[in-house]
Design an enzyme around this catalytic site. Structure first.
Site, short mmCIF file in Angstrom:
data_model
loop_
_atom_site.label_atom_id
_atom_site.label_comp_id
_atom_site.label_asym_id
_atom_site.label_seq_id
_atom_site.Cartn_x
_atom_site.Cartn_y
_atom_site.Cartn_z
N HIS A 270 42.93 44.40 44.43
CA HIS A 270 41.68 45.46 44.58
C HIS A 270 40.62 45.18 45.52
CE1 HIS A 270 38.76 47.98 42.13
NE2 HIS A 270 37.94 47.30 42.86
N GLU A 271 39.90 43.95 45.75
CA GLU A 271 38.93 43.86 46.51
C GLU A 271 39.24 44.07 47.89
OE1 GLU A 271 35.82 44.16 45.50
OE2 GLU A 271 36.46 43.57 43.22
N HIS B 267 39.16 47.30 49.25
CA HIS B 267 38.04 47.91 49.85
C HIS B 267 37.70 47.43 51.05
CE1 HIS B 267 36.50 49.27 46.09
NE2 HIS B 267 36.31 48.34 45.59
N HIS C 34 39.97 49.67 53.04
CA HIS C 34 39.07 51.05 53.50
C HIS C 34 38.31 50.94 54.70
CE1 HIS C 34 37.64 54.56 50.58
NE2 HIS C 34 38.15 55.10 51.96
ZN LIG Z 1 36.24 47.96 43.32
#
Ligand SMILES: [Zn+2]
Length: 705
Positions: free
Chosen positions: A493-494, A497, A500
């Protein structure tokens, strides 16, 4: 220092024969190599300047404000006849971005420095920068210069138009389009609102609910809880603090005595009720009043205007559709739990109460879906997991990561990597990894942007930099760092980012990866959580650290999924109850809001969507999100449903979650676009169809009809 080494190297490269320069670019290994390569592709890779002393921190913040103030003043003082889009909107975006970059660095210092004075100073300066950024909305001369350009309706391309529209919208939202007396009223009401928001949070922090029980009453509660500091009292009884979440959970999940569970659940649902019921009533009325004065039908319309949902009615419809979609699974799960209660109490018609849900959920999971999560750690040694994740992200996004020696790191062991586009070799950005815990460090897992990317005045692209701050277990003498499956999910998940941040390309800083709407920003990362539940993904890296050829058995993964799904319907309906009570309070008109019975709205919504709360309680008084994240709670599920919708495209593709074609489409249509266009459009371009909640319902365990 970074700057000069960059300049030196550029000069060196210019002096080299073409072939030598080419071979350097083809196989870069040092930061300087990558900086030279970036320069060749019309960009620059410059790391942020990290402050080394509290005085540095102050100087960075104060200089940022001073320089930006001067630049904004100069912008506003231009001859009105010479004003155009570039010297107003685009210039303002660039000026603001410089301050943001300083705030990002100081934010990282505040969360990562081993020195308390450094952390405190960075926090203080962060508050100062924040206050300064709020005051930007009220700079009249700047507003007039921008408005003068907007009023001429200049011919702009789509991104410029978006930048201008959003800037003018933000002024309108701040009340600048109102008459002076009306604006003064709104400002006064906003101050009242800020005060009440703080009051609501303070009342939550101060709420305490101690309850003492005998050992006999606490049968079923783990010994580890009874032995915890402060629990055993001098009189031999045990003190449960209903305001401490893990205390309430220990009782709610384990106490066999239903009356004990009822008492704790009731005490928890009454936390801050005496103080915050009135505060919430006032908050609801005040927000509706402010929204009305700014020209909105209600507060939810005001809050969601800048988000994907765009208005309150769309958010409500989304939540209600989900309530209906989940109904069969919710009803089935409730009946399963009810039968467990009937069997345990010997009453065939036993009714499930609010304080039974956690207890029978825990019982169900222990009896039917037991997975030894601790034993699974053996399959996830830190380094192999990280390398495995890197390999997957490099593959699906068409990238290459190279570790380089950093000129400076804030703690020994922090690593720096450069990201390149695999096809062209073009550097895309850089990221730091700070992965293990230490005293004084931020204690969760998060991506911290260090520097937003953007086009500079000379046309070159200033590459983005990010950092991951995590707290994985440190290796021990006899074992490497071993992660829980949940940690692996967090890592995927992290790092999403970070991706992104690296991949978004926007001309204007205000349209980068982290400028996307609040109800979307988590979706790309939530999507990547799906990877770690897939056998073919896990087989690429997960293996017993004592014998990596031993892979995670398919049955184990199936059991993990079954355990997650067992009561997912109940869990999501609880989330929906908060999302909807929040929206129901904030879609009231200004007239209705003054008269609203907030207790009735909250309790009726909760009973309808989830489970009726204990009698005569008001649990919303203790939901901190209602002050600061108001009319926003729906966003969690909004993003999650979209994330699973996006993941379903990979799932259905030839190579599943490792499919490079789908990955590149995701990169080009979603990650790469940042906020340069409506994210709803980006998502649908990636999906190749309208959004759907069907994949989410399947994820929860509802079979497709
Ligand atoms: Zn997050």
């Amino acid at each position: 220092m970074q700057k000069s080494s960059y300049l030196t190297l550029t000069a060196l490269c210019l002096g080299l024969p073409f072939t030598a320069a080419f071979s350097l670019a083809a196989n870069p290994t040092t930061l300087a190599d990558f900086q030279a390569l970036a320069a060749k592709s019309n960009s620059q890779l410059v790391l942020p300047t990290y402050p080394l002393t509290p005085a540095d921190i102050k100087a960075q913040a104060e200089n940022a404000i001073k320089n930006a103030d001067a630049a904004f003043d100069a912008l506003a003082a231009q001859d009105p006849k010479t004003l155009n889009f570039d010297n107003t909107f685009a210039a303002a975006d660039a000026i603001g971005a410089k301050v943001v970059d300083v705030a990002l660095v100081l934010g990282t210092v505040a969360e990562s420095s081993t020195d308390k004075t450094m952390r405190d100073t960075a926090n203080d300066m962060g508050v100062k920068l924040q206050e300064w950024s709020v005051s930007l909305d009220y700079r009249e001369p700047l507003y007039r210069a921008l408005k003068a350009v907007a009023d001429t309706h200049p011919k702009l391309d789509a991104e410029q138009q978006r930048l201008m529209d959003f800037q003018m919208r933000s002024y309108r939202r701040a009340g600048l389009s109102l008459s002076a007396p009306d604006r003064a009223d709104v400002e006064r009401l906003r101050k009242d609102l800020a005060g009440l928001n703080t009051q609501f949070a303070v009342n939550i922090n101060e709420a305490r609910a101690p309850l003492d029980f005998t050992a006999e009453e606490l049968v079923g509660v783990p010994q580890s809880f009874l032995d915890s500091p402060g629990v055993r009292q001098p009189d031999g009884r045990y003190r449960v603090m209903a305001n401490i979440t893990w205390h309430a959970q220990a009782i709610g999940e384990n106490a066999d005595n239903a009356e004990v569970r009822r008492k704790v659940a009731t005490a928890r649902s009454n936390l801050a009720k005496e103080t915050n019921t009135a505060v919430l009533s006032k908050l609801v009325a005040l927000r509706a009043d402010i929204a009305h004065r700014l020209g909105y039908a209600n507060w939810a319309d005001y809050q969601t205007e800048t988000r994907m949902a765009k208005n309150g009615a769309t958010a409500v419809k989304f939540e209600e559709d989900l309530v209906a979609g989940l109904q069969p699974k919710f009803a089935e799960e409730m009946e399963t739990l009810r039968q467990l209660k009937a069997a345990q109490t010997g009453k065939p018609d036993a009714k499930l109460e609010a304080w039974d849900i956690s207890y029978y959920t825990n019982k169900l999971k222990k009896e039917k879906y037991a997975v030894d999560v601790e034993a699974l750690r053996a399959y996830f040694p830190y380094q192999a997991t990280l390398n495995g994740m890197f390999a997957i992200y490099q593959r699906i996004f068409g990238l290459k990561f190279t570790e380089v020696e950093a000129p400076y790191v804030w703690f020994p062991g922090v690593k720096l990597y450069v990201v390149q586009d695999k096809a062209t070799g073009t550097p895309m950005g850089a990221f730091y990894l700070d992965m293990f815990p230490r005293e004084g460090k931020f204690n969760h897992f998060a991506c911290f942007s260090q520097k937003a990317g953007g086009v500079m005045a000379d046309g070159r692209y200033d590459l983005p930099v990010a950092a991951l701050l995590c707290n994985f277990p440190a290796p021990s003498a006899d074992k490497p760092s071993l992660l829980k499956h949940a940690d692996v999910e967090t890592l995927f998940h992290e790092f999403g980012h970070v991706m992104h941040g690296m991949l978004a390309r926007s001309r204007y800083a205000g349209q980068g990866a982290f400028s996307v709407p609040q109800d979307f920003v988590e979706a790309p990362s939530q999507m990547l959580e799906n990877w770690v539940w897939d056998k073919s993904v896990l087989d690429t890296f997960a293996g017993d650290y004592r014998d990596p050829s031993k892979k995670l058995p398919a049955e184990t993964i199936a059991s993990l999924v079954a355990a997650r799904q067992a009561t997912e319907g109940i869990g999501e309906r609880r989330q929906l109850s908060i999302g909807l009570l929040d929206l129901n309070l904030h879609t009231l008109s200004a007239d209705d809001a003054w008269l609203a019975d907030v207790v009735k709205i909250v309790n009726d919504t909760t009973a309808r969507v989830s489970v009726a709360p204990p009698a005569n309680t008001f649990w919303a008084a203790y939901i901190g999100h209602l002050a600061g994240y108001d009319a926003a709670y729906y966003g969690y599920l909004w993003a999650k449903v979209m994330a699973i919708d996006m993941a379903s495209v990979f799932k259905a593709s030839p190579n599943g979650f490792l499919d490079e074609t789908v990955g590149m489409r995701l990169r080009n249509e979603v990650y790469g676009k940042g906020d340069t266009r409506d994210v709803g459009e980006s998502v649908e371009k990636f999906l190749g169809r309208p959004r759907s909640m069907q994949p989410f319902l399947e994820y929860v365990g509802i079979k497709k009809q």
